[in-house]
Write a protein that holds these residues in place. Structure first.
Motif, PDB file in Angstrom:
ATOM      1  N   PRO A  33       0.723  -1.341  -0.132  1.00 45.86           N
ATOM      2  CA  PRO A  33      -0.050  -0.027   0.161  1.00 45.86           C
ATOM      3  C   PRO A  33       0.849   1.136   0.008  1.00 45.86           C
ATOM      4  O   PRO A  33       1.889   1.290   0.673  1.00 45.86           O
ATOM      5  CB  PRO A  33      -0.820  -0.004   1.156  1.00 45.86           C
ATOM      6  CG  PRO A  33       0.216  -1.037   2.259  1.00 45.86           C
ATOM      7  CD  PRO A  33       0.582  -1.963   1.275  1.00 45.86           C
ATOM      8  N   THR A  36       0.756   7.739   3.320  1.00 52.04           N
ATOM      9  CA  THR A  36       0.796   9.342   3.542  1.00 52.04           C
ATOM     10  C   THR A  36       2.147   9.849   4.086  1.00 52.04           C
ATOM     11  O   THR A  36       2.999   8.881   4.527  1.00 52.04           O
ATOM     12  CB  THR A  36      -0.377   9.512   4.286  1.00 52.04           C
ATOM     13  OG1 THR A  36      -0.197   9.270   5.648  1.00 52.04           O
ATOM     14  CG2 THR A  36      -1.556   8.891   4.030  1.00 52.04           C
ATOM     15  N   LYS A  42      -2.309   3.725   2.832  1.00 53.14           N
ATOM     16  CA  LYS A  42      -3.417   3.811   1.978  1.00 53.14           C
ATOM     17  C   LYS A  42      -3.563   2.714   0.910  1.00 53.14           C
ATOM     18  O   LYS A  42      -2.720   2.434   0.174  1.00 53.14           O
ATOM     19  CB  LYS A  42      -3.442   5.362   1.529  1.00 53.14           C
ATOM     20  CG  LYS A  42      -3.523   6.484   2.242  1.00 53.14           C
ATOM     21  CD  LYS A  42      -5.229   6.336   3.134  1.00 53.14           C
ATOM     22  CE  LYS A  42      -5.421   7.184   4.048  1.00 53.14           C
ATOM     23  NZ  LYS A  42      -6.889   7.374   4.281  1.00 53.14           N
ATOM     24  N   PHE A  43      -4.832   2.071   1.076  1.00 54.42           N
ATOM     25  CA  PHE A  43      -4.866   0.749   0.086  1.00 54.42           C
ATOM     26  C   PHE A  43      -5.836   1.568  -1.224  1.00 54.42           C
ATOM     27  O   PHE A  43      -6.784   2.313  -0.893  1.00 54.42           O
ATOM     28  CB  PHE A  43      -5.594  -0.270   0.639  1.00 54.42           C
ATOM     29  CG  PHE A  43      -4.948  -0.721   1.737  1.00 54.42           C
ATOM     30  CD1 PHE A  43      -3.880  -2.008   1.421  1.00 54.42           C
ATOM     31  CD2 PHE A  43      -4.840  -0.290   2.999  1.00 54.42           C
ATOM     32  CE1 PHE A  43      -3.202  -2.396   2.376  1.00 54.42           C
ATOM     33  CE2 PHE A  43      -4.022  -0.702   4.137  1.00 54.42           C
ATOM     34  CZ  PHE A  43      -3.307  -2.178   3.783  1.00 54.42           C
ATOM     35  N   CYS A  44      -5.317   0.928  -2.370  1.00 57.09           N
ATOM     36  CA  CYS A  44      -6.124   1.383  -3.422  1.00 57.09           C
ATOM     37  C   CYS A  44      -7.272   0.165  -3.710  1.00 57.09           C
ATOM     38  O   CYS A  44      -6.944  -0.896  -3.233  1.00 57.09           O
ATOM     39  CB  CYS A  44      -5.614   1.735  -4.724  1.00 57.09           C
ATOM     40  SG  CYS A  44      -4.403   0.373  -5.447  1.00 57.09           S
ATOM     41  N   GLN A  45      -8.039   0.257  -4.764  1.00 54.53           N
ATOM     42  CA  GLN A  45      -8.766  -0.927  -5.132  1.00 54.53           C
ATOM     43  C   GLN A  45      -7.932  -2.031  -5.281  1.00 54.53           C
ATOM     44  O   GLN A  45      -8.376  -3.443  -5.249  1.00 54.53           O
ATOM     45  CB  GLN A  45     -10.102  -0.463  -6.187  1.00 54.53           C
ATOM     46  CG  GLN A  45     -10.954  -1.668  -6.181  1.00 54.53           C
ATOM     47  CD  GLN A  45     -11.769  -2.045  -5.233  1.00 54.53           C
ATOM     48  OE1 GLN A  45     -12.177  -1.226  -4.194  1.00 54.53           O
ATOM     49  NE2 GLN A  45     -12.142  -3.434  -5.099  1.00 54.53           N
ATOM     50  N   ASP A  47      -5.111  -3.082  -4.553  1.00 54.36           N
ATOM     51  CA  ASP A  47      -4.756  -3.570  -3.420  1.00 54.36           C
ATOM     52  C   ASP A  47      -5.591  -4.447  -2.769  1.00 54.36           C
ATOM     53  O   ASP A  47      -5.333  -5.687  -2.323  1.00 54.36           O
ATOM     54  CB  ASP A  47      -4.224  -2.554  -2.288  1.00 54.36           C
ATOM     55  CG  ASP A  47      -3.041  -1.705  -2.982  1.00 54.36           C
ATOM     56  OD1 ASP A  47      -2.058  -2.377  -3.556  1.00 54.36           O
ATOM     57  OD2 ASP A  47      -2.958  -0.524  -2.545  1.00 54.36           O
TER      58      ASP A  47
END
Length: 217
Positions: A33, A36, A42-45, A47
């Protein structure tokens, strides 16, 4: 997405998933991930879908993380990797939640008779339930094929006892880790259990293949 949002998306299908398990998978290089400026993950879709695939491969195929990592690395490189057992590419079942079938749906799906299912339950090859998952579909489908060769569930009663013996071996191997109470140790225990199960499966299947040489020269 934060860890909490990722858990909200995945725990309905993988209820044993915890923040420590997510961090453990990251440590093993299964997911990376973004961070910040203050260091929060912070994970995206993508991930999330990658995690879904990893968790499904563990749950449905009992693969150790090392094997999953090699599989994903080859997939990332544009290849068409093959899973142990011969399935190439990403099985569709890994990208969707596990099915839950009623008894009638199970019989339709597998082509099994009600009598065969009853005998399989009686022989402790299948555990009775209100709903059945993909593992039961796989077993009952195999029983349908075995029945064509004259092999009935009652002939397989020893399989449950053998599975319990293997479970005892795994439990003994995990005992030192199980004594620790931290969440990281629980994640390590789960991974070690899968690795041991995979190695036991390798030994068992190799012994059977070797023995087949005496039957089919």
């Amino acid at each position: 997405m934060s860890i909490g949002q990722v858990l909200a998306k995945l725990t309905p299908d993988f209820p044993e998933l915890t923040p420590s398990k997510l961090r453990f998978l990251e440590e093993r290089g299964l997911v990376s991930p973004a961070r910040t400026e203050s260091g929060y993950r912070k994970f995206c879709q993508a991930d999330v879908e990658r995690l879904r695939m990893v968790l499904a491969m563990q749950r449905d195929h009992y693969l150790p993380l090392k094997v999953i990592r090699e599989y994903l690395d080859e997939l990332d490189a544009g290849g068409s990797p093959t899973l142990p057992g011969g399935a190439s590419g990403a099985p569709e079942s890994m990208l969707a939640s596990g099915r839950r079938l009623s008894r009638d749906e199970l019989l339709r799906e597998t082509g099994a008779s009600a009598a065969l299912l009853t005998e399989a339950v009686s022989a402790s090859v299948i555990t009775p339930a209100d709903v059945y998952g993909d593992d039961t579909v796989t077993v009952l489908t195999a029983l349908v094929e075995l029945q064509k060769s004259g092999i009935e569930p009652r002939h397989l009663r020893g399989f449950r006892a053998a599975a319990e013996r293997e479970l005892g071996l795994i439990e003994s191997a995990l005992r030192p880790i199980a004594r620790r109470k931290d969440t990281s140790s629980r994640a390590q225990a789960g991974e070690l259990a899968r690795e041991i199960a995979g190695n036991l499966e390798t030994v068992r299947s190799t012994l059977i293949r070797s023995a087949l040489g005496r039957l089919v020269p």
